[in-house]
Design an enzyme around this catalytic site. Structure first.
Site, PDB file in Angstrom:
ATOM      1  N   GLU A  92       8.913  -4.454  10.574  1.00 23.60           N
ATOM      2  CA  GLU A  92       9.404  -3.181  10.044  1.00 23.60           C
ATOM      3  C   GLU A  92       9.967  -2.296  11.151  1.00 23.60           C
ATOM      4  O   GLU A  92       9.305  -2.044  12.178  1.00 23.60           O
ATOM      5  CB  GLU A  92       8.255  -2.460   9.304  1.00 23.60           C
ATOM      6  CG  GLU A  92       8.705  -1.143   8.688  1.00 23.60           C
ATOM      7  CD  GLU A  92       7.741  -0.575   7.659  1.00 23.60           C
ATOM      8  OE1 GLU A  92       6.761  -1.253   7.301  1.00 23.60           O
ATOM      9  OE2 GLU A  92       7.974   0.568   7.211  1.00 23.60           O
ATOM     10  N   ASP A 101       0.844  -1.200   0.000  1.00 22.00           N
ATOM     11  CA  ASP A 101       0.000   0.000   0.000  1.00 22.00           C
ATOM     12  C   ASP A 101       0.882   1.255   0.000  1.00 22.00           C
ATOM     13  O   ASP A 101       0.370   2.379  -0.054  1.00 22.00           O
ATOM     14  CB  ASP A 101      -1.010  -0.014   1.145  1.00 22.00           C
ATOM     15  CG  ASP A 101      -0.360  -0.069   2.512  1.00 22.00           C
ATOM     16  OD1 ASP A 101       0.880  -0.182   2.597  1.00 22.00           O
ATOM     17  OD2 ASP A 101      -1.104  -0.007   3.520  1.00 22.00           O
TER      18      ASP A 101
HETATM   19  O1  KIV Z   1       3.572  -1.167   1.638  1.00 25.90           O
HETATM   20  C1  KIV Z   1       4.754  -1.544   1.668  1.00 25.90           C
HETATM   21  O2  KIV Z   1       5.593  -1.188   0.824  1.00 25.90           O
HETATM   22  C2  KIV Z   1       5.159  -2.427   2.755  1.00 25.90           C
HETATM   23  C3  KIV Z   1       6.609  -2.777   2.862  1.00 25.90           C
HETATM   24  C4  KIV Z   1       7.389  -1.637   3.354  1.00 25.90           C
HETATM   25  C5  KIV Z   1       6.826  -3.986   3.692  1.00 25.90           C
HETATM   26  O3  KIV Z   1       4.359  -2.832   3.518  1.00 25.90           O
END
Ligand code: KIV
Length: 279
Positions: free
Chosen positions: A197, A59
């Site tokens: 994260e 997202d």
């Molecule tokens: O939306 C995204 O890019 C993510 C990654 C950073 C894991 O969730």
């Protein structure tokens, strides 16, 4: 006169994309898992050909593709639209689509309905959603319904308004304990993988050892089973974004700007198109 009926065998195109079972084997064998985000057919084809294991339609598309300053505005239908292109490109990689903010928090029923819609309409292999114990009932329902689920703990950008920013998470004991507890719950519920994260490396390593499913880190050190980055960040397309965890594997912003300014110059001075480039 005999009539001959020719039976035309339909050729079934085999889906040779990586499976969640293979990912578990990779963890067991100590083989690292490489994951990147992708949001369109052209770049996803290159990333897939280059040997990526997992393509995540994150997202983060809300920022990278749509120019928003956070992930919250993107919708289920917009995620499906982007994911379809990535799925068409993916010959080897497993394709995971992020469930956007608001699509799984209201009720378990709505969460399962949206997860099934994403799987059916986009053709992706799995969904990812942010959170621990609070969203466990929704995760359980999805898995029971046959939807493979990837969890996401630590810095969960959909909760930026709650966190008040994008800083390091789980540096205090209580939050670290909750994260470890949440990871175990997600693992027991049957998540096929968990993203961690922006948390301390030692905690990420502890979680990775404590759960049976593969753990993919971003800003979570080298002790995870794999790593993920946002494609546009690691290619150096996103100028000015340089957190400590990010490595630029290319400087494409400079190359794109160089090529475009050369093109502009060639149009302006009438050297493009040449006679050879004309019909
Ligand atoms: O939306 C995204 O890019 C993510 C990654 C950073 C894991 O969730």
């Amino acid at each position: 006169m005999h009539r001959f009926f020719v039976k035309i065998m339909s050729v079934h195109v085999q889906n040779s994309r990586l499976t969640t079972t293979k990912l578990r084997q990779m963890k067991a064998n100590g083989e690292k898992i490489a994951m990147l985000t992708s949001y369109d057919f052209t770049l996803a084809s290159l990333v897939d050909e280059a040997g990526i294991d997992i393509l995540l339609v994150g997202d983060s598309a809300s920022n990278v593709v749509c120019g928003n300053s956070y992930t919250l505005p993107i919708t289920v239908d917009e995620m499906i639209f982007l994911t379809k292109g990535v799925v068409r490109a993916a010959r080897h990689a497993l394709v995971v689509c992020d469930m956007p903010f608001g699509s799984y928090q209201v009720s378990e029923e709505e969460a399962v309905r949206n997860a099934i819609k994403i799987l059916k309409e986009s053709g992706c292999d799995a969904v990812k959603l942010e959170g621990g114990e609070e969203i466990l009932p929704a995760i359980r329902h999805m898995i029971q319904a046959g939807v493979p689920v990837m969890g996401h703990l630590g810095l969960t950008p959909q909760s930026v308004n709650q966190f008040g920013g994008y800083g390091l998470r789980a540096k205090e004991e209580a939050e670290a304990e909750k994260l470890l507890h949440d990871a175990k719950l997600l693992d027991e519920a049957g998540c096929f993988s968990i993203v961690l994260e922006k948390i301390p490396a030692a905690l990420a390593e502890q979680v990775t050892k404590a759960v049976s499913c593969p753990v993919i880190g971003i800003g979570a050190g080298n002790g995870c089973d794999g790593q993920v980055l946002v494609l546009h960040d690691m290619l150096g397309l996103n100028q000015g974004f340089k957190p400590k965890f990010l490595r630029h594997f290319a400087q494409l912003a400079d190359q794109v700007k160089g090529a475009v300014s050369e093109y502009v110059g060639a149009v302006k001075d009438s050297s493009f198109p040449s006679a050879e480039e004309s019909y």
